[in-house]
Motif scaffolding. Structure first.
Motif, mmCIF file in Angstrom:
data_model
loop_
_atom_site.group_PDB
_atom_site.id
_atom_site.type_symbol
_atom_site.label_atom_id
_atom_site.label_comp_id
_atom_site.label_asym_id
_atom_site.label_seq_id
_atom_site.Cartn_x
_atom_site.Cartn_y
_atom_site.Cartn_z
ATOM 1 N N ARG A 66 0.859 -1.189 0.000
ATOM 2 C CA ARG A 66 0.000 0.000 0.000
ATOM 3 C C ARG A 66 0.886 1.227 0.000
ATOM 4 N N HIS A 107 1.915 -3.926 4.190
ATOM 5 C CA HIS A 107 1.011 -3.765 5.338
ATOM 6 C C HIS A 107 0.598 -5.155 5.792
ATOM 7 N N ASP A 130 -6.829 -3.250 8.410
ATOM 8 C CA ASP A 130 -7.271 -2.161 9.283
ATOM 9 C C ASP A 130 -8.792 -2.097 9.294
ATOM 10 N N HIS A 153 -8.925 2.813 14.807
ATOM 11 C CA HIS A 153 -9.155 1.561 14.086
ATOM 12 C C HIS A 153 -8.374 0.456 14.773
ATOM 13 N N HIS A 209 -5.758 -2.457 13.940
ATOM 14 C CA HIS A 209 -4.885 -3.165 13.000
ATOM 15 C C HIS A 209 -4.841 -4.601 13.483
HETATM 16 ZN ZN LIG Z 1 -2.674 -1.507 9.820
#
Ligand SMILES: [Zn+2]
Length: 197
Positions: free
Chosen positions: A70, A80, A84, A169, A171
């Motif tokens: 990303r 990544h 997320d 958020h 992860h």
């Molecule tokens: Zn993340």
């Protein structure tokens, strides 16, 4: 006795060497081998076991960053190693699977986080609210330290903005014998298992 730093390195070092003895056997016991060893389309028994998996965020708002390459905050392409999942601040986080707390993270990237092992799997939760003082994660009624057992679906923390994040958020990362998996593929397997008879 390992300090928390060495524990963190152990968990986050990408090329964790070797495999745990008996790990494959444990995975077979859980019915989890289909994901790691073959295509997710492999049917029947193993698929059904994925019903046990629990979606880790109680209040889902959307996926804000997928697994894989990303464009990161620096503007450059970067890997990544997780999914997320956006959720309001303070939303409950539940353990994807029953297991044992392997590590409490407190650093600038993941922020406050947890690593839980379930046989050969490690599931990682980052950017939590609460604190990791003394190597114990605390948030509301939750107090978790290394070696403590958790059930699948157990409340293990709350969504926050600790570490490197621009909004609240979770992860969520999953590794199988040290190799990062795409949590999206696991969620699909869980959905298929729930719709299967
Ligand atoms: Zn993340």
């Amino acid at each position: 006795m390992a300090c928390s730093d060495s524990r963190r390195r152990r968990v986050w070092t990408a090329a964790r060497s070797g495999t745990r003895s008996g790990a494959a056997g444990f995975a077979a016991l859980l019915g989890l081998t289909a994901l790691a060893l073959g295509p997710l389309a492999r049917p029947a028994l193993a698929e059904l076991r994925w019903r046990q998996g629990v979606f880790p965020v109680a209040t889902f708002l959307g996926y804000t960053s997928h697994f894989g390459q990303r464009v990161g905050p620096s503007g450059r392409s970067e890997p990544h190693y997780g999914l997320d999942i956006a959720a309001p601040m303070g939303s409950p986080i539940r353990s994807w699977w029953g297991g044992v707390v392997a590590d409490v993270i407190d650093d600038g990237a993941c922020g406050v986080g947890l690593v839980i092992t379930s046989g050969p799997y490690e599931h990682i939760y980052c950017h939590l609210s609460g604190s990791a003082a003394g190597g114990v994660y605390r948030s509301g009624p939750v107090a978790l330290g290394p070696g403590m057992a958790v059930r699948g679906g157990q409340l293990i923390g709350h969504v926050g903005m600790s570490g490197r994040t621009t909004g609240p958020h979770l992860h969520w990362g999953i590794r199988y014998q040290g190799r990062w998996l795409n949590p999206g593929a696991i969620l699909k397997a869980m959905a298929r298992a729930r719709s299967a008879r």
